[in-house]
Design an enzyme around this catalytic site. Structure first.
Site, PDB file in Angstrom:
ATOM      1  N   HIS A  70       9.917  16.680  43.125  1.00 21.53           N
ATOM      2  CA  HIS A  70      11.137  15.925  42.822  1.00 21.53           C
ATOM      3  C   HIS A  70      10.803  14.580  42.192  1.00 21.53           C
ATOM      4  CE1 HIS A  70      10.743  13.158  46.323  1.00 21.53           C
ATOM      5  NE2 HIS A  70      10.216  14.196  46.928  1.00 21.53           N
ATOM      6  N   ASP A  72      13.296  12.136  42.059  1.00 23.93           N
ATOM      7  CA  ASP A  72      14.111  11.076  42.663  1.00 23.93           C
ATOM      8  C   ASP A  72      13.313  10.392  43.773  1.00 23.93           C
ATOM      9  OD1 ASP A  72      14.295  13.477  44.179  1.00 23.93           O
ATOM     10  OD2 ASP A  72      16.088  12.755  45.207  1.00 23.93           O
ATOM     11  N   ASP A 103       5.523   9.420  47.311  1.00 24.78           N
ATOM     12  CA  ASP A 103       6.530  10.482  47.429  1.00 24.78           C
ATOM     13  C   ASP A 103       7.475  10.432  46.235  1.00 24.78           C
ATOM     14  OD1 ASP A 103       8.230  12.428  48.313  1.00 24.78           O
ATOM     15  OD2 ASP A 103       8.909  11.356  50.085  1.00 24.78           O
ATOM     16  N   GLU A 137      16.138  15.580  45.895  1.00 20.57           N
ATOM     17  CA  GLU A 137      15.483  16.037  47.108  1.00 20.57           C
ATOM     18  C   GLU A 137      15.710  15.014  48.199  1.00 20.57           C
ATOM     19  OE1 GLU A 137      12.522  16.850  50.177  1.00 20.57           O
ATOM     20  OE2 GLU A 137      12.745  15.018  49.047  1.00 20.57           O
ATOM     21  N   GLU A 138      15.746  13.743  47.810  1.00 15.59           N
ATOM     22  CA  GLU A 138      15.878  12.665  48.799  1.00 15.59           C
ATOM     23  C   GLU A 138      17.342  12.450  49.198  1.00 15.59           C
ATOM     24  OE1 GLU A 138      13.394  11.727  50.175  1.00 15.59           O
ATOM     25  OE2 GLU A 138      11.683  11.386  48.854  1.00 15.59           O
ATOM     26  N   GLU A 166       4.464  17.649  47.618  1.00 15.55           N
ATOM     27  CA  GLU A 166       4.876  16.596  48.574  1.00 15.55           C
ATOM     28  C   GLU A 166       3.636  15.984  49.213  1.00 15.55           C
ATOM     29  OE1 GLU A 166       7.687  15.266  49.488  1.00 15.55           O
ATOM     30  OE2 GLU A 166       9.164  16.587  48.569  1.00 15.55           O
ATOM     31  N   HIS A 353       8.207   6.229  51.539  1.00 15.04           N
ATOM     32  CA  HIS A 353       9.504   5.639  51.916  1.00 15.04           C
ATOM     33  C   HIS A 353       9.370   4.213  52.464  1.00 15.04           C
ATOM     34  CE1 HIS A 353      11.752   9.758  52.354  1.00 15.04           C
ATOM     35  NE2 HIS A 353      10.844   9.770  51.383  1.00 15.04           N
TER      36      HIS A 353
HETATM   37 ZN   LIG Z   1       9.249  13.949  48.783  1.00 11.05          ZN
END
Ligand SMILES: [Zn+2]
Length: 382
Positions: A70, A72, A103, A137-138, A166, A353
């Site tokens: 992903h 995003d 990520d 995805e997030e 990931e 994150h």
């Molecule tokens: Zn991820």
């Protein structure tokens, strides 16, 4: 813009500089499409309800090796806590900083550069290399891989094996490969009675005993003793809320929340049925309701060709033998598992994150070499 497709760090920087905080128009996918087309990939964009998705592939025959991920990212969070511009992609002392550095824009850059290097060294593969990239995805994920994958298949594409990039590594790059994930079920139990004075219980209906009985039944529910690759399924009651500050008032209602992390012994829908039957709907003038939602089903890719190739590539590049595990949260692999064997390997997840998200330049380069080796061994065996 001219993109550097020989260096996964430079491409990571270009991707991080696109501030693709979910939800958004995905500028990183524009760059990716351009990069992949310059390598000879055919690309197709899929837009669902404002979500950008991208499919790209090169080659004509079977088998198809797919990289999935992903573009995003999660929001910056505490902007003042960052020591660098979250979208500046600054490199300091051999470390690349920015939202998505772990990520998972570095993983996506490694997909592309590994493919570029493979094509430069070997020419067209005896099969396809493809990329399945979502911009959601997030976020809620409703219009991401969940929609993209069936649309791609309806358009005649086909996946034989898939690696999701990931960030799975824990202490050292490549120490953990995920070949399954537990499923997750969230539940809310609500008991509604009738408020009243504690001295006159016959004139009210206390929801608390009914709620506590229901929770006791839930906690007494036998799930399983584990399954290959998985720990036993587990239920946790996470909160009980009544909001009653008074000693002399029987409250009108009470709620509790719980979560079940379950292994492939269970399907989410079966657990929901079982819990409804177990808990029932009422008692002593109190109405009981249970709201449940499955956020992901459990899956397991049996150790075999795909995991062996991944383990072999990690070993050759790092000297380490990765552990196959099924721990942690859910990922989009939960959708891909219905189509083909899928496993996950990426950079360390420690900074994902977080404020000052980062990954070392070394790690990005090594991950790219692992992916390259994986492609080479996959098509050599094809
Ligand atoms: Zn991820």
């Amino acid at each position: 813009m001219t993109l550097n497709l020989e260096d996964p760090v430079a491409l990571s920087q270009a991707l991080i500089r696109q501030p693709t905080v979910n939800p958004c128009h995905d500028g990183a996918q524009d760059l990716l499409a351009e990069a992949l087309e310059s390598l000879g990939f055919r690309t197709r964009r899929y837009h669902f309800e404002g979500v950008d998705n991208l499919w790209a592939r090169i080659g004509t025959a079977s088998p198809n090796f797919c990289f999935a991920g992903h573009t995003d990212v999660v929001p910056v969070g505490d902007a003042a806590g960052w020591t660098t511009d979250p979208f500046g992609a600054e490199i300091r002392n051999g470390v690349l900083y920015g939202r998505g550095a772990a990520d998972m824009k570095t993983g996506i850059a490694a997909f592309v550069v590994a493919s570029a290097r493979y094509l430069a060294d070997h020419g067209q593969p005896k099969g396809w290399i493809s990329l399945l990239i979502t911009g959601d995805e997030e976020g809620p994920g409703l219009y991401g891989t969940r929609r993209l994958l069936p649309a791609v298949i309806a358009d005649g594409e086909k996946l034989d094996h898939c690696l999701v990039g990931e960030p799975t590594s824990e202490d050292l790059l490549g120490d953990i490969v995920k070949n399954g994930r537990r499923g997750s079920l969230n539940g809310v139990i609500k008991a509604v009675g009738k408020q009243g004075h504690v001295a006159y219980p016959e004139k009210s209906a206390n929801p608390m005993p009914v709620l506590l009985d229901a929770l006791a039944k839930l906690r007494g529910m036998k799930l399983d003793n584990g399954s290959p690759g998985f720990q036993p399924s587990n239920l946790e009651v996470t909160t009980i809320d009544v909001g009653n500050a008074a000693h002399n008032v029987i409250p009108a209602q009470a709620t509790a929340k719980f979560n079940i992390r379950f292994n492939p012994n269970h399907k989410g829908a079966d657990l929901i049925d079982r819990i409804r039957q177990l808990v029932g709907s009422a008692g002593s003038g109190v109405t009981l309701s249970v709201d449940m939602r499955v956020t992901g089903e459990a899956f397991y890719t049996n150790p075999g060709k795909l995991t062996e190739l991944i383990v072999g590539a990690v070993k050759a590049e790092t000297g380490r033998t990765p552990q196959l595990t099924t721990g942690g949260g859910t990922s989009d692999a939960r959708y891909i598992k219905d189509v083909c064997p899928v496993a996950e390997l990426g950079v360390r997840n420690e900074m994902a994150h977080k404020v000052d998200e980062h990954t070392t330049v070394d790690e990005i380069e090594t991950l790219c070499r692992i992916y390259y080796r994986l492609l080479a061994s996959y098509f050599a065996a094809a």
